[in-house]
Enzyme design. Structure first.
Site, short mmCIF file in Angstrom:
data_model
loop_
_atom_site.label_atom_id
_atom_site.label_comp_id
_atom_site.label_asym_id
_atom_site.label_seq_id
_atom_site.Cartn_x
_atom_site.Cartn_y
_atom_site.Cartn_z
N GLY A 126 -13.05 -5.75 -5.38
CA GLY A 126 -13.81 -4.71 -6.07
C GLY A 126 -13.14 -3.36 -6.00
N ASP A 127 -12.61 -3.02 -4.83
CA ASP A 127 -11.90 -1.75 -4.67
C ASP A 127 -10.60 -1.73 -5.46
OD1 ASP A 127 -13.45 -0.15 -2.61
OD2 ASP A 127 -13.22 -2.02 -1.52
#
Length: 395
Positions: free
Chosen positions: A167-168
């Site tokens: 996600g990051d």
């Protein structure tokens, strides 16, 4: 300093910490930008202590091609230092919770007033607007909201996660794309702009046709383990000494696989004769392929796949990656000098540009504020003032 790279001559100020903002800074630095990492006095970015194993070396990857200064953003003197840095910068990266920069007097409006050409990329879990904007939102939460976690794992177990912070890193990658687009726009308009990156939206962006499938037919994809439902044969299959990936779901490739298996009749079997039929009988087909692959060593199976032009490959561990001749030939892994370990192997820069190649020009800063004197002197701050700031804990 070596300035080569597509973004040579651009200065980036990296605020924030941990993964999304710093990885965006890594990508821009790899492309040649001069990335100045602003860390808190003392311990600096917690990423310095993140990673697995006895030696924490994630920092050495994510902070490569950067210079480090320290500034306490909670204090007026530290805020003034950042304003001076930003006044001469092209890009600012920040991944604080929305509203934090504004509370320090460092909001986009103030920064753009002093530098109208500035490009500001803001990364947060939920974006800068909307009812959830003020919530804390790490990458894992974004993966859940964006739909990723719901489809990862075995169908009879709770959702799983990838072994990396996807996600990051997706947020950072889309943030970098936004910066490149904004730089192009600036060549036409002369103005900078603000890029609002919500981590959950970056996850949502790579979820293929799931929303459309739900909207049109009410379909909700489920967790399916190692397969994609309806795509067969495409799986990791057992060998006598491990596992091997085969992706033979296209009609022509499947026919070649059947010939290779000594079972050409499978390609004419009504259950497997076309893509849709193979998808309907995916479990049966995977069982047949698994029974065949289980007879061979990985090296034996790989030779058959190469000889018959079937997309396939080993499931690599880090040891496989650093010893593979193709990876070595393309320099996809390189050794970077390191003060403690002598050198560290890590992934090289991507993509490969022919005329303005990206590369690792600088090792990660070994301590917070390593480049304070160098960078702050460039801003016209004399040595006496720097000593005063350091004594006061501002840097």
């Amino acid at each position: 300093m070596d300035r080569e790279g597509a973004l040579a001559g651009l200065k980036v100020i990296e605020l924030g910490q941990l993964i999304a903002g710093p990885f965006c800074g890594q990508l821009l630095g790899d492309m040649g930008a001069d990335v100045v990492k602003v860390e808190a006095p003392g311990g600096g970015d917690p990423m310095r202590n993140w990673g697995s194993g006895e030696h924490k070396v994630w920092w050495d990857v994510i902070a490569r091609n950067k210079r480090s200064v320290t500034a306490d953003l909670r204090r007026a003197e530290g805020q003034d230092l950042v304003r001076k840095l930003v006044a001469e910068a092209d890009i600012v990266i920040e991944n604080f919770r929305p509203g934090k920069l504004e509370s320090w007097g460092l909001g986009p409006e103030q920064l753009l007033e002093g530098n109208p050409r500035l490009i500001i990329v803001r990364m947060s879990g939920y974006g800068q607007t909307g009812p959830y904007a003020s919530r804390p939102g790490f990458g894992g939460v974004a993966e859940a909201m964006g739909g990723w976690r719901a489809i990862v794992g075995e169908p009879d177990r709770p959702p799983s996660r990838m072994g990396v912070s996807i996600g990051d890193t997706l947020g950072a990658t889309f943030g970098c794309m936004g910066v490149l687009a904004a730089l192009h726009a600036r060549t036409r308009t002369g103005r900078g702009q603000i890029i609002d990156v919500a981590l959950y939206e970056c996850v949502l962006q790579v979820m293929e046709s799931q929303i459309a499938e739900y909207d049109v037919s009410g379909l909700v994809r489920q967790r399916s383990g190692s397969i994609l439902p309806g795509i067969a044969p495409s799986n990791v299959y057992p060998c006598r000494d491990g596992e091997y990936m085969i992706a033979a779901n296209a009609d022509g490739i499947f026919a070649r696989l059947c010939d290779t298996m000594g079972q050409p009749e499978l390609a004419r079997d009504p259950r497997f004769a076309d893509h849709v039929s193979r998808g309907r009988h995916q479990s049966d087909l995977d069982g047949i392929v698994s029974a065949w692959t289980g007879q061979f060593l990985i090296a034996e199976l790989e030779e058959k796949m190469i000889d018959n032009a079937i997309p396939a490959g080993r499931v690599y561990s880090p040891a496989d990656i650093v010893s593979d001749p193709h990876i070595a030939a393309r320099q996809a892994v390189v050794s970077v000098p390191h003060a403690v370990h002598g050198s560290i192997k890590m992934q090289n820069c991507v993509p490969v540009l022919s005329d303005t190649p990206s590369r690792i020009r600088r090792s990660a800063p070994t301590r917070p504020g390593q480049h304070n004197a160098e960078i702050y002197t460039e801003l016209g701050i004399d040595a006496s003032d720097l000593r005063t700031l350091e004594a006061g804990g501002v840097i």
